[in-house]
Design an enzyme around this catalytic site. Structure first.
Site, PDB file in Angstrom:
ATOM      1  N   PHE A  14       0.829  -1.210   0.000  1.00  0.00           N
ATOM      2  CA  PHE A  14       0.000   0.000   0.000  1.00  0.00           C
ATOM      3  C   PHE A  14       0.860   1.254   0.000  1.00  0.00           C
ATOM      4  CE2 PHE A  14      -2.683  -3.198   2.026  1.00  0.00           C
ATOM      5  CZ  PHE A  14      -3.935  -2.947   1.498  1.00  0.00           C
ATOM      6  N   ASP A  15       0.352   2.293  -0.648  1.00  0.00           N
ATOM      7  CA  ASP A  15       0.796   3.658  -0.398  1.00  0.00           C
ATOM      8  C   ASP A  15       0.213   4.057   0.962  1.00  0.00           C
ATOM      9  OD1 ASP A  15       1.614   6.418  -0.921  1.00  0.00           O
ATOM     10  OD2 ASP A  15      -0.505   6.796  -1.326  1.00  0.00           O
TER      11      ASP A  15
END
Length: 229
Positions: A14-15
């Protein structure tokens, strides 16, 4: 968009900002400058963004360092207030740590993925904010991997930051890694550069004018939870 089976993935990356967490820079700056008795409004925020946004593009392109970005974006305000730009930047990151909350459905999503996928974060954000926020939210235990661009001297979309992450992950098959992020130019392009499967988190139904094509697109985190169920 691809209809790739959820069983294809071992890892989900994930960002952080605007993918897992709200990032309300205006609120953080108001909080910072209130300490200096500055009434920080929309006009001041616009002025700040005119400096900040081009610096971020230079940082993502590898033309300036994290330190340069953090100091230059506060250089003008440092002069006005007689305060070191680095001190203002640190105060801003502390303010953001105080106000940043998880986006809706993120705690439920992470709980649903626990034990079924290995999870990581690759962020262009800064250490001072990222680590404290993960601890405060209790999310730190969900992630085996945390790659912060400031610490490794590389930024998305550079393939090298993904190569660094994949090395730390034990070099899994790239087609079995999903990269989820809200920004086409860094998260999705970076994932594609590295040969990963990509998922664009697009809650506001932005039009994709960049010509960067993710494998998947979602509008909410419950949608991702269903895809990975």
């Amino acid at each position: 968009m691809s209809n790739c089976s959820p069983l294809s993935f071992d890892w989900v990356l994930f960002d952080a900002d605007e993918t897992l967490f709200h990032f309300d820079a205006f609120a953080g700056l108001k909080r910072l400058f209130a300490r200096f008795e500055v009434d920080f409004g929309e006009a001041q925020f616009h002025e700040y963004q005119q400096v900040n946004k081009p610096l971020w593009l230079e940082y993502q392109d590898g033309r300036i360092s994290a330190k340069t970005l953090q100091e230059q974006r506060f250089a003008l305000w440092g002069e006005r207030l007689g305060v070191a730009p680095g001190e203002l930047n640190s105060g801003f990151l502390q303010a953001m740590a105080d106000i940043c909350a998880p986006l809706p459905q993120v705690p439920e999503l992470l709980e649903s993925l626990k034990g079924r996928y290995r999870l990581g974060i690759i962020t262009n954000g800064f250490t001072e904010l990222q680590r404290i926020r993960l601890e405060r939210t209790g999310f730190a235990d969900h992630f085996e991997l945390l790659v912060i661009s400031e610490e490794v001297g590389l930024a998305k979309p550079d393939k090298a930051i993904f190569d660094h992450a994949l090395d730390a992950m034990g070099n899994p098959a790239r087609e079995r890694v999903l990269m989820v992020g809200d920004t086409l130019s860094s998260d999705i392009q970076g994932g594609l550069n590295a040969g990963l499967h990509t998922c664009w988190y697009n809650p506001n139904a932005k039009v994709n004018e960049a010509g960067i094509l993710p494998h998947l697109e979602i509008s909410c985190h419950s949608e991702l939870a269903r895809l990975l169920a």
